[in-house]
Design a protein around this motif. Structure first.
Motif, mmCIF file in Angstrom:
data_model
loop_
_atom_site.group_PDB
_atom_site.id
_atom_site.type_symbol
_atom_site.label_atom_id
_atom_site.label_comp_id
_atom_site.label_asym_id
_atom_site.label_seq_id
_atom_site.Cartn_x
_atom_site.Cartn_y
_atom_site.Cartn_z
ATOM 1 N N VAL A 1 0.825 -1.131 0.098
ATOM 2 C CA VAL A 1 -0.115 0.097 0.041
ATOM 3 C C VAL A 1 0.989 1.225 0.068
ATOM 4 O O VAL A 1 1.692 1.432 0.797
ATOM 5 N N PHE A 2 0.735 2.118 -0.900
ATOM 6 C CA PHE A 2 1.603 3.348 -0.933
ATOM 7 C C PHE A 2 0.448 4.517 -0.573
ATOM 8 O O PHE A 2 -0.658 4.407 -0.919
ATOM 9 N N ARG A 3 1.298 5.736 -0.336
ATOM 10 C CA ARG A 3 0.566 6.764 -0.131
ATOM 11 C C ARG A 3 1.556 8.123 -0.361
ATOM 12 O O ARG A 3 2.693 7.948 0.159
ATOM 13 N N GLN A 4 1.303 9.211 -1.013
ATOM 14 C CA GLN A 4 2.170 10.182 -1.065
ATOM 15 C C GLN A 4 2.282 10.721 0.320
ATOM 16 O O GLN A 4 1.138 10.973 1.051
ATOM 17 N N ASN A 5 3.476 11.437 0.400
ATOM 18 C CA ASN A 5 3.895 12.085 1.784
ATOM 19 C C ASN A 5 3.080 13.173 1.999
ATOM 20 O O ASN A 5 3.078 14.191 1.018
ATOM 21 N N GLU A 6 2.157 13.121 3.005
ATOM 22 C CA GLU A 6 1.113 14.249 3.227
ATOM 23 C C GLU A 6 1.880 15.624 3.864
ATOM 24 O O GLU A 6 1.429 16.414 3.786
ATOM 25 N N PHE A 7 2.817 15.226 4.648
ATOM 26 C CA PHE A 7 3.502 16.225 5.336
ATOM 27 C C PHE A 7 4.868 16.216 4.956
ATOM 28 O O PHE A 7 5.925 15.834 6.070
ATOM 29 N N PRO A 8 5.426 16.419 3.986
ATOM 30 C CA PRO A 8 6.901 16.205 3.451
ATOM 31 C C PRO A 8 7.866 17.441 4.336
ATOM 32 O O PRO A 8 7.247 18.573 4.686
ATOM 33 N N LYS A 9 8.943 17.187 4.598
ATOM 34 C CA LYS A 9 9.849 17.719 5.173
ATOM 35 C C LYS A 9 11.037 18.396 4.350
ATOM 36 O O LYS A 9 11.726 19.241 4.777
ATOM 37 N N SER A 10 10.966 17.887 3.206
ATOM 38 C CA SER A 10 12.052 18.221 2.124
ATOM 39 C C SER A 10 11.407 18.019 0.840
ATOM 40 O O SER A 10 10.432 17.311 0.558
ATOM 41 N N ASP A 11 12.022 18.497 -0.168
ATOM 42 C CA ASP A 11 11.693 18.353 -1.536
ATOM 43 C C ASP A 11 11.691 16.856 -1.957
ATOM 44 O O ASP A 11 10.935 16.266 -2.718
ATOM 45 N N ASP A 12 12.628 16.111 -1.575
ATOM 46 C CA ASP A 12 12.917 14.424 -1.838
ATOM 47 C C ASP A 12 11.413 13.973 -1.195
ATOM 48 O O ASP A 12 11.132 13.111 -1.832
ATOM 49 N N GLU A 13 11.108 14.158 0.059
ATOM 50 C CA GLU A 13 10.002 13.636 0.420
ATOM 51 C C GLU A 13 8.719 14.067 -0.119
ATOM 52 O O GLU A 13 7.656 13.401 -0.160
ATOM 53 N N LEU A 14 8.616 15.307 -0.853
ATOM 54 C CA LEU A 14 7.596 15.879 -1.540
ATOM 55 C C LEU A 14 7.187 15.050 -2.665
ATOM 56 O O LEU A 14 5.920 14.676 -2.964
ATOM 57 N N ASN A 15 8.222 14.402 -3.284
ATOM 58 C CA ASN A 15 8.043 13.568 -4.385
ATOM 59 C C ASN A 15 7.940 12.103 -4.103
ATOM 60 O O ASN A 15 8.335 11.310 -5.299
ATOM 61 N N LYS A 16 7.998 11.722 -3.072
ATOM 62 C CA LYS A 16 7.998 10.204 -2.628
ATOM 63 C C LYS A 16 6.536 9.548 -2.287
ATOM 64 O O LYS A 16 5.844 10.126 -1.804
ATOM 65 N N LEU A 17 6.445 8.305 -2.845
ATOM 66 C CA LEU A 17 5.441 7.380 -2.518
ATOM 67 C C LEU A 17 5.912 6.624 -1.356
ATOM 68 O O LEU A 17 6.834 5.818 -1.443
ATOM 69 N N GLU A 18 5.102 6.721 -0.154
ATOM 70 C CA GLU A 18 5.794 5.852 1.023
ATOM 71 C C GLU A 18 4.839 4.599 1.066
ATOM 72 O O GLU A 18 3.626 4.592 0.878
ATOM 73 N N LYS A 19 5.602 3.720 1.734
ATOM 74 C CA LYS A 19 4.919 2.366 1.680
ATOM 75 C C LYS A 19 4.174 2.225 3.188
ATOM 76 O O LYS A 19 5.135 2.505 4.264
ATOM 77 N N ILE A 20 3.034 2.338 3.245
ATOM 78 C CA ILE A 20 2.387 2.297 4.501
ATOM 79 C C ILE A 20 1.620 1.145 5.100
ATOM 80 O O ILE A 20 1.075 0.826 6.123
ATOM 81 N N GLY A 21 1.681 0.010 4.069
ATOM 82 C CA GLY A 21 1.070 -0.996 4.353
ATOM 83 C C GLY A 21 1.987 -2.217 3.551
ATOM 84 O O GLY A 21 2.348 -2.023 2.478
ATOM 85 N N PHE A 22 1.842 -3.329 4.280
ATOM 86 C CA PHE A 22 2.492 -4.587 3.644
ATOM 87 C C PHE A 22 1.896 -5.889 4.054
ATOM 88 O O PHE A 22 1.924 -6.276 5.182
ATOM 89 N N ILE A 23 1.312 -6.617 3.203
ATOM 90 C CA ILE A 23 0.551 -7.601 3.339
ATOM 91 C C ILE A 23 1.058 -9.025 2.424
ATOM 92 O O ILE A 23 1.054 -8.717 1.388
#
Length: 276
Positions: free
Chosen positions: A188-210
Motif C-alpha cells: 500500500v502506497f501513499r504520497q507523503n502528506e507532510f513532507p519535510k524536504s523536496d525529496d519527501e514531497l515527490n516520494k510514495l511511502e509504503k504504509i502497508g505490507f501484506i
C-alpha cells in the motif's frame, strides 16, 4: 455476452471495408461495429488506459508510455427536406470523423506492467504507473502543454504486477494505492502528506505490507450499495456506498479489500486476536 465476432474485409464488389457485428448469445440482436483508425507501434503493447472525459489514451510499449488523443470531428447536416413527421423537427444527420493522434510520450521506464486512471478534469489527468523492474509512480498529463510529468514515485525496487486505488480524489495526497508485487505481497502506497524536504514531497511511502502467499495477477475496483437491513454487524465506516477492490490470483483465489476507519479496524483486529 456475445458468442462470436464477425468481420468482413471486402464487399460484393471486392471493395475494402472494415465493418463487423457482434452477435448476442442471449437474444437475436446484433451490434454493428466499424473499424475507424489504427496506429502502429514498434514493439508489443503491454497495457492501455483510457480517459473518457478527455478522449486521451495511455498506451505502454516496452519502456515507453505513449499519450494518444482520439480526435472527433462531428459534421451536422440540417437538411430542411428531411423532416420528422412525428415531431416536425429536422433530422440531425451526424457524420463523425475519428482519428488517432500522438501528442506526448515518456520513455523513463524499464517495463510498464500496469496503468490506472486516478482522476481527470479539463486541465489534468492523473495516472498510476507500475514498472515491473522499478516500482509505482504517479504521473499527471497536462492537456494544454501536452506534457506527462512525474508527481511522485517509490524509490525502492518493487516488482509490481498490477495495481488499483480507492476513492477517486483530485488530491493525490489523499489517495491510497494498492500494488501487487512478484513476491506474493500487497503493498500500500501513499504520497507523503507532510513532507519535510523536496525529496519527501515527490516520494510514495509504503504504509502497508501484506503477504497473501499467492501471486495476484489482477485488481478490480468496485462500488456497491451497502444493504444495512441484512447487516449483522454495524460498521461506522460502511456508508450507503461502499468502495472496495477485489483481486484474483494465479492459484484461483478471489479476495476482497475494503477500507475501514480506525474504530472499525481496532474492533476487527481485537476480534481476530481473540480468535487466534
Amino acid at each position: 455476452s456475445f458468442k462470436d465476432i464477425n468481420f468482413n474485409k471486402t464487399d460484393s464488389n471486392n471493395n475494402n471495408i472494415n465493418t463487423g457485428k457482434l452477435n448476442n448469445s442471449n437474444s437475436n440482436s446484433t451490434i454493428k461495429i466499424e473499424f475507424i483508425d489504427k496506429m502502429i507501434f514498434q514493439g508489443g503493447i503491454n497495457t492501455i488506459c483510457y480517459s473518457n472525459l478527455n478522449g486521451i489514451c495511455f498506451i505502454s510499449v516496452n519502456d515507453c508510455i505513449n499519450v494518444i488523443k482520439i480526435e472527433r470531428k462531428i459534421h451536422v447536416n440540417t437538411d430542411k427536406n428531411e423532416i420528422n413527421s412525428k415531431t416536425s423537427k429536422f433530422y440531425l444527420m451526424k457524420d463523425v470523423n475519428v482519428k488517432l493522434k500522438s501528442v506526448a510520450s515518456n520513455n523513463s521506464f524499464n517495463f510498464v506492467s500496469d496503468i490506472k486512471l486516478i482522476s481527470s478534469n479539463n486541465e489534468n489527468i492523473s495516472i498510476l504507473v507500475c514498472d515491473y523492474f522499478k516500482s509505482a509512480s504517479v504521473f499527471t498529463y497536462n492537456l494544454s502543454k501536452n506534457q506527462l510529468i512525474e508527481q511522485a514515485k517509490d524509490f525502492s525496487p518493487t516488482w509490481i504486477i498490477t495495481s488499483t486505488f480507492f476513492s477517486k480524489n483530485e488530491d493525490l495526497k489523499k489517495q491510497f494505492f494498492l500494488c501487487a508485487d512478484n513476491d506474493n505481497n500487497i503493498v500500500v502506497f501513499r504520497q507523503n502528506e507532510f513532507p519535510k524536504s523536496d525529496d519527501e514531497l515527490n516520494k510514495l511511502e509504503k504504509i502497508g505490507f501484506i503477504n497473501i502467499g499467492e501471486k495476484i495477477n489482477k485488481f478490480r475496483k468496485h462500488s456497491v450499495i451497502n444493504n444495512k437491513t441484512h447487516q449483522r454487524v454495524k460498521f461506522s465506516s460502511l456508508s450507503n456506498e461502499v468502495n472496495y477492490a477485489s483481486f484474483v490470483t494465479t492459484e484461483g483465489t478471489i479476495g476482497v479489500i475494503i477500507e475501514l476507519n480506525k474504530k472499525d479496524f481496532h474492533f476487527l483486529n481485537s476480534l481476530q486476536n481473540e480468535i487466534l
